[in-house]
Design a protein around this motif. Structure first.
Motif, PDB file in Angstrom:
ATOM      1  N   LEU A 108      38.716  92.939  42.329  1.00 12.17           N
ATOM      2  CA  LEU A 108      37.976  93.084  40.948  1.00 12.17           C
ATOM      3  C   LEU A 108      36.962  91.710  40.608  1.00 12.17           C
ATOM      4  CD1 LEU A 108      37.801  94.485  38.143  1.00 12.17           C
ATOM      5  CD2 LEU A 108      39.871  92.998  37.247  1.00 12.17           C
ATOM      6  N   ALA A 109      37.433  90.794  40.808  1.00  5.77           N
ATOM      7  CA  ALA A 109      36.526  89.490  40.772  1.00  5.77           C
ATOM      8  C   ALA A 109      35.211  89.894  41.536  1.00  5.77           C
ATOM      9  CB  ALA A 109      37.086  88.224  41.112  1.00  5.77           C
ATOM     10  N   ALA A 110      35.261  90.319  42.736  1.00 10.97           N
ATOM     11  CA  ALA A 110      34.122  90.483  43.577  1.00 10.97           C
ATOM     12  C   ALA A 110      33.255  91.504  42.895  1.00 10.97           C
ATOM     13  CB  ALA A 110      34.461  90.911  44.812  1.00 10.97           C
ATOM     14  N   ARG A 111      33.693  92.478  42.575  1.00  7.25           N
ATOM     15  CA  ARG A 111      33.013  93.623  41.916  1.00  7.25           C
ATOM     16  C   ARG A 111      32.426  93.141  40.342  1.00  7.25           C
ATOM     17  NH1 ARG A 111      37.828  96.922  43.335  1.00  7.25           N
ATOM     18  NH2 ARG A 111      37.122  98.023  45.513  1.00  7.25           N
ATOM     19  N   ALA A 127      45.766  93.245  29.012  1.00  5.86           N
ATOM     20  CA  ALA A 127      46.429  92.910  30.028  1.00  5.86           C
ATOM     21  C   ALA A 127      45.868  91.361  30.583  1.00  5.86           C
ATOM     22  CB  ALA A 127      46.266  93.887  31.232  1.00  5.86           C
ATOM     23  N   ARG A 128      46.886  90.492  30.485  1.00  4.74           N
ATOM     24  CA  ARG A 128      46.744  89.038  30.745  1.00  4.74           C
ATOM     25  C   ARG A 128      45.912  88.754  32.425  1.00  4.74           C
ATOM     26  NH1 ARG A 128      44.778  87.186  26.666  1.00  4.74           N
ATOM     27  NH2 ARG A 128      43.948  89.253  26.787  1.00  4.74           N
ATOM     28  N   PRO A 129      46.675  89.654  33.254  1.00  4.30           N
ATOM     29  CA  PRO A 129      46.165  89.395  34.724  1.00  4.30           C
ATOM     30  C   PRO A 129      44.714  89.968  34.745  1.00  4.30           C
ATOM     31  CG  PRO A 129      48.313  90.432  34.723  1.00  4.30           C
ATOM     32  CD  PRO A 129      47.879  90.387  33.182  1.00  4.30           C
ATOM     33  N   GLN A 130      44.272  90.978  34.307  1.00  4.41           N
ATOM     34  CA  GLN A 130      42.949  91.350  34.183  1.00  4.41           C
ATOM     35  C   GLN A 130      42.273  90.416  33.401  1.00  4.41           C
ATOM     36  OE1 GLN A 130      45.652  93.300  34.305  1.00  4.41           O
ATOM     37  NE2 GLN A 130      45.105  95.224  35.381  1.00  4.41           N
ATOM     38  N   ALA A 131      42.820  90.078  32.333  1.00  2.22           N
ATOM     39  CA  ALA A 131      41.924  89.048  31.388  1.00  2.22           C
ATOM     40  C   ALA A 131      41.399  87.852  32.048  1.00  2.22           C
ATOM     41  CB  ALA A 131      42.610  88.874  30.231  1.00  2.22           C
ATOM     42  N   TYR A 132      42.433  87.298  32.968  1.00  4.88           N
ATOM     43  CA  TYR A 132      42.164  86.162  33.659  1.00  4.88           C
ATOM     44  C   TYR A 132      41.256  86.255  34.657  1.00  4.88           C
ATOM     45  CZ  TYR A 132      46.466  84.440  31.509  1.00  4.88           C
ATOM     46  OH  TYR A 132      47.546  84.398  30.446  1.00  4.88           O
ATOM     47  N   THR A 133      41.165  87.494  35.180  1.00  4.73           N
ATOM     48  CA  THR A 133      40.208  87.725  36.383  1.00  4.73           C
ATOM     49  C   THR A 133      38.621  87.821  35.814  1.00  4.73           C
ATOM     50  OG1 THR A 133      41.842  88.704  37.748  1.00  4.73           O
ATOM     51  CG2 THR A 133      39.444  89.475  38.127  1.00  4.73           C
ATOM     52  N   VAL A 134      38.881  88.524  34.527  1.00  3.80           N
ATOM     53  CA  VAL A 134      37.286  88.775  33.928  1.00  3.80           C
ATOM     54  C   VAL A 134      36.999  87.412  33.428  1.00  3.80           C
ATOM     55  CG1 VAL A 134      36.192  89.620  31.831  1.00  3.80           C
ATOM     56  CG2 VAL A 134      37.896  91.083  33.463  1.00  3.80           C
ATOM     57  N   SER A 135      37.800  86.560  32.877  1.00  5.45           N
ATOM     58  CA  SER A 135      37.578  85.264  32.305  1.00  5.45           C
ATOM     59  C   SER A 135      36.871  84.476  33.551  1.00  5.45           C
ATOM     60  CB  SER A 135      38.690  84.545  31.625  1.00  5.45           C
ATOM     61  OG  SER A 135      38.620  83.358  31.311  1.00  5.45           O
ATOM     62  N   ALA A 145      33.177  82.544  33.548  1.00  3.81           N
ATOM     63  CA  ALA A 145      33.059  81.110  33.413  1.00  3.81           C
ATOM     64  C   ALA A 145      32.037  80.988  34.700  1.00  3.81           C
ATOM     65  CB  ALA A 145      34.628  80.512  33.746  1.00  3.81           C
ATOM     66  N   ARG A 146      32.239  81.437  35.662  1.00  2.00           N
ATOM     67  CA  ARG A 146      31.285  81.011  37.060  1.00  2.00           C
ATOM     68  C   ARG A 146      29.758  81.584  36.335  1.00  2.00           C
ATOM     69  NH1 ARG A 146      31.926  85.284  41.836  1.00  2.00           N
ATOM     70  NH2 ARG A 146      33.999  85.101  41.052  1.00  2.00           N
ATOM     71  N   PHE A 147      29.606  82.305  35.714  1.00  8.20           N
ATOM     72  CA  PHE A 147      28.321  82.499  35.275  1.00  8.20           C
ATOM     73  C   PHE A 147      27.878  81.942  33.844  1.00  8.20           C
ATOM     74  CE2 PHE A 147      28.846  86.005  38.009  1.00  8.20           C
ATOM     75  CZ  PHE A 147      27.744  86.304  38.980  1.00  8.20           C
ATOM     76  N   GLY A 148      28.806  80.957  33.106  1.00 11.61           N
ATOM     77  CA  GLY A 148      28.494  80.522  31.927  1.00 11.61           C
ATOM     78  C   GLY A 148      28.142  81.410  30.805  1.00 11.61           C
ATOM     79  N   ASP A 149      29.104  82.616  31.092  1.00  9.18           N
ATOM     80  CA  ASP A 149      29.050  83.799  29.764  1.00  9.18           C
ATOM     81  C   ASP A 149      30.000  83.364  28.717  1.00  9.18           C
ATOM     82  OD1 ASP A 149      27.013  85.229  31.311  1.00  9.18           O
ATOM     83  OD2 ASP A 149      28.294  86.351  32.187  1.00  9.18           O
ATOM     84  N   GLU A 150      29.843  84.101  27.582  1.00 10.96           N
ATOM     85  CA  GLU A 150      30.759  84.124  26.623  1.00 10.96           C
ATOM     86  C   GLU A 150      31.972  85.081  26.828  1.00 10.96           C
ATOM     87  OE1 GLU A 150      28.916  84.349  22.568  1.00 10.96           O
ATOM     88  OE2 GLU A 150      27.052  84.009  23.617  1.00 10.96           O
TER      89      GLU A 150
END
Length: 134
Positions: free
Chosen positions: A67-70, A90-98, A102-107
């Motif tokens: 998911l992180a790669a996509r 869902a917290r696991p997905q939220a952590y992945t999206v977050s 963070a990697r891109f400096g997004d909000e």
């Protein structure tokens, strides 16, 4: 004026409806019920550039490296002045999206802040729209 693209899943659909109900000039929407990150990757890219992009993805995917790669691939294909990710309930997905945000400096805007009946969709999309439009 809040000109944007909303990209993603059913939460994106609902958020777009709430934002577009508030303003005469609407956000463009590329979102669909049950959309996964893999499906979003296959969609045709918009022909114009936007000041703001709201990404609503991850709820229909398994959390983890795939998911992180996509999500990173989707993010890398867009250049905007401002990107806001809606973090799934869902917290696991939220952590992945977050982590991608963070990697891109997004909000990010955590949907966990908003009441939900099903743990997937906000009870009132107007509340999400108001938070995004501050």
């Amino acid at each position: 004026m809040f000109e944007c693209l909303i990209l993603g899943d059913s939460t994106g659909v609902g958020t777009a409806q709430a934002i577009n109900a508030r303003y005469e000039r609407h956000c463009d929407v590329q979102a669909a019920e049950r959309a996964t990150a893999a499906q979003v990757l296959s969609w045709r890219r918009p022909g114009k550039r936007y000041n703001t992009c709201i990404f609503s993805m991850g709820s229909n995917d398994m959390a983890g490296p795939a998911l992180a790669a996509r999500l990173a691939e989707i993010r890398a294909q867009f250049c905007f002045n401002r990107v806001i990710w809606l973090l799934p309930y869902a917290r696991p997905q939220a952590y992945t999206v977050s982590s991608v945000a963070a990697r891109f400096g997004d909000e990010t805007l955590d949907l966990g802040r908003f009441r939900s009946r099903d743990g997937v969709h906000p009870l009132r999309y107007g509340d999400v729209a108001a938070a995004l439009l501050k």
